[in-house]
Design an enzyme around this catalytic site. Structure first.
Site, mmCIF file in Angstrom:
data_model
loop_
_atom_site.group_PDB
_atom_site.id
_atom_site.type_symbol
_atom_site.label_atom_id
_atom_site.label_comp_id
_atom_site.label_asym_id
_atom_site.label_seq_id
_atom_site.Cartn_x
_atom_site.Cartn_y
_atom_site.Cartn_z
ATOM 1 N N ASP A 262 71.610 45.372 54.913
ATOM 2 C CA ASP A 262 73.005 45.149 55.297
ATOM 3 C C ASP A 262 73.940 45.298 54.104
ATOM 4 O O ASP A 262 73.535 45.087 52.961
ATOM 5 C CB ASP A 262 73.202 43.717 55.807
ATOM 6 C CG ASP A 262 72.452 43.447 57.084
ATOM 7 O OD1 ASP A 262 72.134 44.407 57.801
ATOM 8 O OD2 ASP A 262 72.181 42.260 57.336
HETATM 9 N N1 URA Z 1 67.590 40.980 57.611
HETATM 10 C C1 URA Z 1 68.921 40.842 57.568
HETATM 11 O O1 URA Z 1 69.488 39.998 58.233
HETATM 12 N N2 URA Z 1 69.611 41.683 56.756
HETATM 13 C C2 URA Z 1 69.042 42.624 55.997
HETATM 14 O O2 URA Z 1 69.733 43.345 55.283
HETATM 15 C C3 URA Z 1 67.646 42.745 56.069
HETATM 16 C C4 URA Z 1 66.935 41.912 56.880
#
Ligand code: URA
Length: 257
Positions: free
Chosen positions: A108
């Protein structure tokens, strides 16, 4: 240089996993020296022949080597190849890299930590596809202190909107104080709260999965950092820095037990 199967050449050039490249061939989108090649198994020499997809020349990798890079992704940059909002891209860090790379899976915008990049579609598939069951380990700082009972729920599996989560490895590593993030930039900073540092390893890669898992048990994730893929650890690599992995290190990422 020897001839190689065209789907392999395309995959190494970063056009996707072997399956996807096979589809490009059978769909008649691939040419070798201007002649359409639609039979799977056809071979070409990436050094001397011109291979194109949809009329666009493919930058083939001049050596047979695959490239696997470990990157410590900073927060506030995105894994996708482009962004309509003009936010910083992971790929900005690799503009001058001699081989065309693509990220292995995604993190993310707000997540930092270990991200692999490669030119080998099959390698990427082996790391990301749930059937290979590679554990990805995250360090999550969460608001509040989850009880042992709560952590056990995460271990066993909980129900999210898109179905139940597979068993996870979850362990609390300490207690800290941290500030919850506001979503709007103009908001006043929120006060500090008691927070727990939890290591969680999951084998799936659903969208915002770790954040959603903690939220489902009543704890908002304040910070999230991926610290390992399989047995490959992020270690001391600084934020925003990357290094080329040796074959041995690259293989560690596939090992789970
Ligand atoms: N889980 C999440 O919530 N975000 C990420 O970037 C990776 C795994």
């Amino acid at each position: 240089m020897a001839e190689e199967r065209i789907q392999k050449i395309l995959s190494k050039a970063g056009l996707g996993a072997r399956r996807k490249c096979e589809a490009l061939i059978t769909e008649g989108r691939v040419t070798v020296n201007g002649v359409t090649v639609s039979a799977l198994g056809s071979k070409a020499d990436p050094e001397t022949e011109e291979i194109a997809v949809d009329g666009k020349r493919v930058k083939t990798v001049s050596s047979n080597a695959r490239h696997i890079i470990m990157f410590n992704k900073p927060e506030k940059c995105i894994t996708s190849a482009s962004d309509s909002r003009g936010r910083p891209l992971v790929m900005d860090y690799f503009k001058d890299y001699p081989v065309r790379l693509f990220p292995v899976g995604r993190l993310d915008f707000d997540t930092e930590g270990l991200l692999l990049l490669t030119n080998d579609g099959n390698y990427a598939q082996e790391i990301t596809h749930p059937k290979h069951k590679v554990f990805k380990t995250y360090e999550a700082v969460v608001a509040g202190i989850p009880s042992e009972e709560t952590l056990e729920k995460l271990r066993v599996g909980i129900m999210l909107e898109d179905g139940p989560t597979a068993p996870a490895i979850v362990r609390s590593t300490g207690i800290t104080r941290d500030r919850q993030r506001t979503t709007r930039r103009r908001d006043k900073p929120l006060p500090e709260v008691d927070a727990a540092v939890i290591h969680i390893s999951i084998r799936e890669g659903r969208k915002r999965q770790v954040r959603r898992m903690f939220l489902a048990v009543g704890h908002r994730v304040i910070r999230l950092r991926r610290i390992a893929i399989g047995k490959l650890k992020l270690g001391e690599l600084k934020i925003g820095k990357w290094k080329v992995l040796t074959e041995r290190e690259a293989e560690l990422a596939k090992q789970t037990d």
